[in-house]
Design a protein around this motif. Sequence first.
Motif, short mmCIF file in Angstrom:
data_model
loop_
_atom_site.label_atom_id
_atom_site.label_comp_id
_atom_site.label_asym_id
_atom_site.label_seq_id
_atom_site.Cartn_x
_atom_site.Cartn_y
_atom_site.Cartn_z
N GLN B 14 4.74 -5.81 -3.51
CA GLN B 14 5.73 -4.71 -3.56
C GLN B 14 6.85 -4.94 -4.59
OE1 GLN B 14 6.13 -2.21 -1.59
NE2 GLN B 14 4.25 -2.61 0.02
N LYS B 40 7.34 9.88 -8.63
CA LYS B 40 6.83 8.83 -8.07
C LYS B 40 5.49 8.53 -9.31
CE LYS B 40 9.19 8.41 -4.40
NZ LYS B 40 9.90 7.02 -3.91
N HIS B 64 0.72 6.65 -4.20
CA HIS B 64 2.30 6.01 -3.69
C HIS B 64 2.24 6.23 -2.55
CE1 HIS B 64 3.60 9.94 -4.91
NE2 HIS B 64 4.70 9.83 -3.88
N ASN B 65 1.94 7.29 -1.95
CA ASN B 65 2.36 7.66 -0.41
C ASN B 65 1.83 6.53 0.73
OD1 ASN B 65 4.15 9.55 -0.55
ND2 ASN B 65 2.89 11.20 -0.16
N THR B 68 4.13 3.10 1.64
CA THR B 68 5.85 3.28 2.19
C THR B 68 6.06 2.16 2.99
OG1 THR B 68 4.99 4.90 3.71
CG2 THR B 68 5.87 5.61 1.39
N GLU B 69 7.38 1.86 3.24
CA GLU B 69 7.78 0.63 4.32
C GLU B 69 7.19 0.94 5.59
OE1 GLU B 69 12.00 -0.16 1.94
OE2 GLU B 69 12.08 0.69 3.94
N SER B 71 4.39 2.50 6.61
CA SER B 71 3.11 3.12 6.48
C SER B 71 2.12 2.76 7.25
CB SER B 71 2.50 2.61 4.92
OG SER B 71 0.96 2.88 4.94
#
Lengths: 88, 179
Positions: B14, B40, B64-65, B68-69, B71
Amino acid sequence: MIDKIKAAGIHVIIVRDEVENERGGLLKPASDKIKANTGKIISVGAMVRDKTIKTGLTAVFNNHAGFVLELGDGEVTVLNSEQVIGTL
Amino acid sequence: MRVIENKIMVRVDQSQKDYTLLGGKRFQMAKRYEHNNRIKQPVIAFVVSGNDKLKCGDVILCHHNLFTEDSPHFIKDNYYGIKATHETIFLKLDTDGNPHQIYNNVIAGWVDKQAIVELPSESTKPKVDRYTCLVDGCGYRKGQLLFTIPYSGYEIVYIFDGEERRVIKIHKDDIIAFI
């Protein structure tokens, strides 16, 4: 380049027939020109299932179907095999 | 742990927003592209548990999707379980930073428009419906000219060992003709 181009996947490459450029002896303006809805098939993609679509035949399709690709020595139209209505 | 249903398990650092190490050399995603500006960037991931196409240790660039935090793919620590498709995994990288094709994503490069008058490099624009194949695979050879649906190329820009590299990812189904 038109001689070397090959269709990929389910696509068909066509060189459109020419339409009349004159009406009553007068040249038509560019805005009045209609694209032909027939053309000679120059390449058929490897995944085209319809056996009636073959190189050398004349294809019939909708005026607005497909993409036009500008090559160095002319233009070709690339259609999806399902956009070909019939062959002559 | 073994993953199922065409999923793979990857490790994503991360803190890689600055850089990460690939083969001992610095790897960083470019923050701004010249022709395909996106906010992004793809994320670099290291395969922990793979499938028939990806093995443990492979390095891939992913959408990138997925990371995410909140996810749904998150397992624990830096580990994620993601689906392995052409939409989630863009390309594979080797230790020299060279891209390789995966899941029918063809790797290509720009073809510049030819102008009548010679223009400076910052004014030239590339064509949006044709690209040059850079890597063999998916039935295409390096150097072939690929014609695609307009704007179907996705540009990926990264900096490896101080050298900027640009590649374009095109899905095989978007290619309509080739020379």
